[in-house]
Write an enzyme that holds these catalytic residues in place. Structure first.
Site, PDB file in Angstrom:
ATOM      1  N   LYS A  52       0.832  -1.210   0.000  1.00 43.45           N
ATOM      2  CA  LYS A  52       0.000   0.000   0.000  1.00 43.45           C
ATOM      3  C   LYS A  52       0.864   1.257   0.000  1.00 43.45           C
ATOM      4  O   LYS A  52       0.597   2.214  -0.739  1.00 43.45           O
ATOM      5  CB  LYS A  52      -0.932  -0.008   1.232  1.00 43.45           C
ATOM      6  N   GLN A  96      -4.294  -1.111   9.619  1.00 45.93           N
ATOM      7  CA  GLN A  96      -4.348  -2.458   9.052  1.00 45.93           C
ATOM      8  C   GLN A  96      -4.969  -3.436  10.049  1.00 45.93           C
ATOM      9  O   GLN A  96      -4.588  -3.471  11.218  1.00 45.93           O
ATOM     10  CB  GLN A  96      -2.929  -2.920   8.647  1.00 45.93           C
ATOM     11  N   ASP A 119     -10.713   3.519   4.088  1.00 46.72           N
ATOM     12  CA  ASP A 119     -11.071   2.095   4.014  1.00 46.72           C
ATOM     13  C   ASP A 119     -12.593   1.914   3.951  1.00 46.72           C
ATOM     14  O   ASP A 119     -13.080   0.836   3.593  1.00 46.72           O
ATOM     15  CB  ASP A 119     -10.571   1.354   5.267  1.00 46.72           C
TER      16      ASP A 119
END
Ligand code: GUN
Length: 290
Positions: A52, A96, A119
């Protein structure tokens, strides 16, 4: 049978995103910034966040990497998220998952400012998605819809069977596919489903996000169906330099023999998840510059 090339679609979208980043820098002197937080050293998570961050820099964005030890107290993580919420150079915040067991995942997600939740995990964004308001769509489900469209299929009126009911993939992808814009009929299957094959054999599209290799095999498919494989499973393989190889949740060979189109693992959904994260980060930066 067509193998749906997620890398190729991701590359063309990323080129478009990089152009958007340049335009925003020139027009508004704003560089989109993404903060990526990783707690602990779960090997799969390390490889995801590394990918990412790399993609972020390649798109011309600023990437702030925060690596914390596995025993970081929840309060410290919450304080960090609040600090990033208040930092004008940070447009997107990604924590994460999964987090170590002593940290309440819900508390951390709830702490992320919805306007920086690239997200699409906060209750505010999930709620907005469900009622069709402007929001950040969750990256993997959004990438899946783009992949199906890219494969050439007109989704409207098709029957999509989703296997898996996670908050990250199963539930939101079922919601997105059944929206008026996509207009599929959706069946959501999960570990409590009796006779999974009964449902998958009726599907024009199968999205398998069960987290278990071998969940979907060719005998469970209608000929010509499109298979989207979200699974990433490490299988021991001494013949590989790393000692393992990656496989999806679908048994590729038997499914490919029956399907009309299928995504590979790796190189299918994975590159699209990261691409949609960049997309959301650019959008967050654009909104902040308005
Ligand atoms: N863990 C597995 N997938 C994801 C994702 O898309 N975002 C985050 N933050 N964590 C994940």
């Amino acid at each position: 049978m067509k193998v749906i090339d997620g890398k190729a679609l991701a590359a063309s979208l990323r080129a478009e995103i990089a152009k958007g980043v340049e335009e925003l820098k020139t027009a508004k002197s704003v560089t989109p910034g993404l903060a990526v937080i990783l707690v602990g050293d779960n090997p799969a998570s390390v490889s995801y966040v590394t990918a990412k961050e790399k993609a972020c820099r390649e798109a011309g964005m600023a990437s702030r990497e925060v690596r914390l030890p596995a025993d970081t107290p929840e309060a410290d993580l919450l304080a960090l998220v609040r600090e990033l919420n208040a930092d004008p150079a940070v447009h997107g915040i990604l924590v994460q998952l999964p987090l170590p067991k002593h940290i309440g995942e819900k508390n951390v997600i709830d702490a992320i400012a919805p306007e920086k939740d690239v997200d699409g995990f906060t209750p505010v964004n999930v709620g907005r998605m469900m009622i069709g308001e402007e929001c950040f769509l969750p990256c993997t489900p959004h990438g899946i819809v783009k992949l199906i469209e890219f494969s050439g299929m007109d989704i409207a009126g098709k029957h999509a069977v989703v296997i898996g009911r996670s908050n990250i993939v199963g539930k939101p992808v079922a919601a997105l596919l059944s929206r008026k814009e996509t207009n599929a009929t959706v069946t959501l299957c999960h570990t409590g489903t009796r006779d999974l094959a009964h449902f998958t054999r009726q599907a024009d599209i199968v999205v398998v996000a069960a987290g278990r290799a071998g969940t979907l095999t060719g005998d469970m498919l209608k000929p010509g169906a499109t298979v989207i494989d979200v699974g990433v499973n490490r299988i021991e393989d001494p013949s590989r330099p790393r000692g393992y190889r990656l496989v999806g949740d679908a048994d590729f060979d038997s499914c490919a023999a029956v399907a009309g189109a299928i995504t590979p693992v790796p190189g299918g959904v994975g590159p699209m998840t990261i691409t949609m994260l960049l997309w959301n980060t650019l959008e967050a930066a654009r909104r902040s510059a308005r």
